[in-house]
Design an enzyme around this catalytic site. Sequence first.
Site, PDB file in Angstrom:
ATOM      1  N   LYS A  20     -34.137  -9.843  -2.360  1.00 15.41           N
ATOM      2  CA  LYS A  20     -35.417  -9.961  -1.477  1.00 15.41           C
ATOM      3  C   LYS A  20     -35.019 -11.023  -0.431  1.00 15.41           C
ATOM      4  CE  LYS A  20     -37.002 -11.803  -5.630  1.00 15.41           C
ATOM      5  NZ  LYS A  20     -35.871 -11.600  -6.778  1.00 15.41           N
ATOM      6  N   ARG A  96     -45.139 -13.903  -9.436  1.00 12.80           N
ATOM      7  CA  ARG A  96     -44.058 -13.442 -10.323  1.00 12.80           C
ATOM      8  C   ARG A  96     -44.737 -13.078 -11.504  1.00 12.80           C
ATOM      9  NH1 ARG A  96     -37.929 -15.891  -9.498  1.00 12.80           N
ATOM     10  NH2 ARG A  96     -38.642 -15.917  -7.618  1.00 12.80           N
ATOM     11  N   ARG A 136     -22.400 -14.063  -5.492  1.00 17.19           N
ATOM     12  CA  ARG A 136     -23.508 -14.644  -4.311  1.00 17.19           C
ATOM     13  C   ARG A 136     -23.241 -16.285  -3.984  1.00 17.19           C
ATOM     14  NH1 ARG A 136     -29.977 -14.543  -4.946  1.00 17.19           N
ATOM     15  NH2 ARG A 136     -29.530 -15.925  -6.896  1.00 17.19           N
ATOM     16  N   ARG A 171     -25.117 -21.025  -6.819  1.00 17.33           N
ATOM     17  CA  ARG A 171     -26.212 -21.582  -7.594  1.00 17.33           C
ATOM     18  C   ARG A 171     -25.869 -21.910  -8.841  1.00 17.33           C
ATOM     19  NH1 ARG A 171     -31.432 -18.015  -5.552  1.00 17.33           N
ATOM     20  NH2 ARG A 171     -31.928 -18.451  -7.746  1.00 17.33           N
ATOM     21  N   ARG A 182     -32.146 -15.102 -17.311  1.00 17.86           N
ATOM     22  CA  ARG A 182     -33.134 -14.781 -16.059  1.00 17.86           C
ATOM     23  C   ARG A 182     -33.747 -13.489 -16.310  1.00 17.86           C
ATOM     24  NH1 ARG A 182     -29.994 -16.734 -11.316  1.00 17.86           N
ATOM     25  NH2 ARG A 182     -31.950 -16.332  -9.858  1.00 17.86           N
TER      26      ARG A 182
HETATM   27  P1  AMP Z   1     -35.282 -17.284  -6.949  1.00 16.45           P
HETATM   28  O1  AMP Z   1     -34.750 -18.384  -5.874  1.00 16.45           O
HETATM   29  O2  AMP Z   1     -36.576 -16.660  -6.451  1.00 16.45           O
HETATM   30  O3  AMP Z   1     -34.299 -16.516  -7.877  1.00 16.45           O
HETATM   31  O4  AMP Z   1     -35.917 -18.562  -8.041  1.00 16.45           O
HETATM   32  C1  AMP Z   1     -35.176 -19.533  -8.792  1.00 16.45           C
HETATM   33  C2  AMP Z   1     -35.785 -20.117  -9.793  1.00 16.45           C
HETATM   34  O5  AMP Z   1     -37.099 -20.813  -9.298  1.00 16.45           O
HETATM   35  C3  AMP Z   1     -36.346 -19.325 -10.836  1.00 16.45           C
HETATM   36  O6  AMP Z   1     -35.495 -18.973 -11.823  1.00 16.45           O
HETATM   37  C4  AMP Z   1     -37.727 -19.995 -11.538  1.00 16.45           C
HETATM   38  O7  AMP Z   1     -37.339 -21.124 -12.406  1.00 16.45           O
HETATM   39  C5  AMP Z   1     -38.352 -20.691  -9.952  1.00 16.45           C
HETATM   40  N1  AMP Z   1     -39.124 -19.812  -9.308  1.00 16.45           N
HETATM   41  C6  AMP Z   1     -38.980 -19.402  -8.120  1.00 16.45           C
HETATM   42  N2  AMP Z   1     -40.320 -18.579  -7.734  1.00 16.45           N
HETATM   43  C7  AMP Z   1     -41.046 -18.836  -9.003  1.00 16.45           C
HETATM   44  C8  AMP Z   1     -42.331 -18.334  -9.359  1.00 16.45           C
HETATM   45  N3  AMP Z   1     -42.870 -17.278  -8.389  1.00 16.45           N
HETATM   46  N4  AMP Z   1     -42.964 -18.561 -10.534  1.00 16.45           N
HETATM   47  C9  AMP Z   1     -42.179 -19.327 -11.407  1.00 16.45           C
HETATM   48  N5  AMP Z   1     -40.892 -19.843 -10.958  1.00 16.45           N
HETATM   49  C10 AMP Z   1     -40.366 -19.552  -9.922  1.00 16.45           C
END
Ligand code: AMP
Length: 235
Positions: A20, A96, A136, A171, A182
């Site tokens: 994404k 989400r 990554r 990360r 996740r």
């Molecule tokens: P991402 O970078 O999109 O993979 O997000 C990393 C982490 O940020 C996720 O595992 C959540 O802990 C938190 N996070 C990011 N976006 C959201 C969202 N829309 N709702 C809830 N948690 C989020």
Amino acid sequence: MYEQKQLTIFSFFGPPGAGKGTLAERCRKELGFETLSTGDLCRKHVMLNTELGKKVAAQMKEGTLVADEYIIAMVKGYLLEKTDFSKPIILDGFPRTARQAQLFVEVLRHNNITLKFRVVRFDIPHDDIIKRLSNRLVCLDKDCQAIYSRISLPPQREGICDKCNSMLGQRSDDAIDVIRERLAIYPTYEQELLTFYNSINQPVDVLTINAKSAVKVFELFETLLKHSFSQPDVA
Ligand code: AMP
């Protein structure tokens, strides 16, 4: 005076590691879209050790979702500060959950923001995700957070960000046990979100990722822009 704002928003949702952020970045560079990644925002708060960062750090480390209220507050703050509504915005990783989508629609209604809303679901097998996430690399600068892959998108100089020359690293939530967590929680949220979109007649377009390169995914997205996205707006 009454002012109605018209905005085009794309929501990218899909499992972690589906690409994404990489597609959003390409759309920013090549199509002039704006992007907002709630994951990047959360990480920035954690790195800056803000009050919000302290609240969300544990959930992010464990690979669980941050509370809807915090996420909505971040997105709301971003949208309400906007003055230029001419560029389409990609919300990377938001909404989400069904509740986030519901609250999001309410925020837009209360603030006179009318919307062309396009939802893009990234579809990718779990085995590919694990391979992608364990390879990554991300820029460790809180304002950059550019994404690389040891396999398909290596930086020009090993361990250094092409964009800002900061260090690259993994990360902490890309560790294998956190990836599994996740991925384990993802299907429930996805199902609830799809049910919600269905209930408001919001179309959802699917990008089938599989082993496609970032370039191919971008081409696929451009095809979607030309075809299915030209259907009448629902939201
Ligand atoms: P991402 O970078 O999109 O993979 O997000 C990393 C982490 O940020 C996720 O595992 C959540 O802990 C938190 N996070 C990011 N976006 C959201 C969202 N829309 N709702 C809830 N948690 C989020």
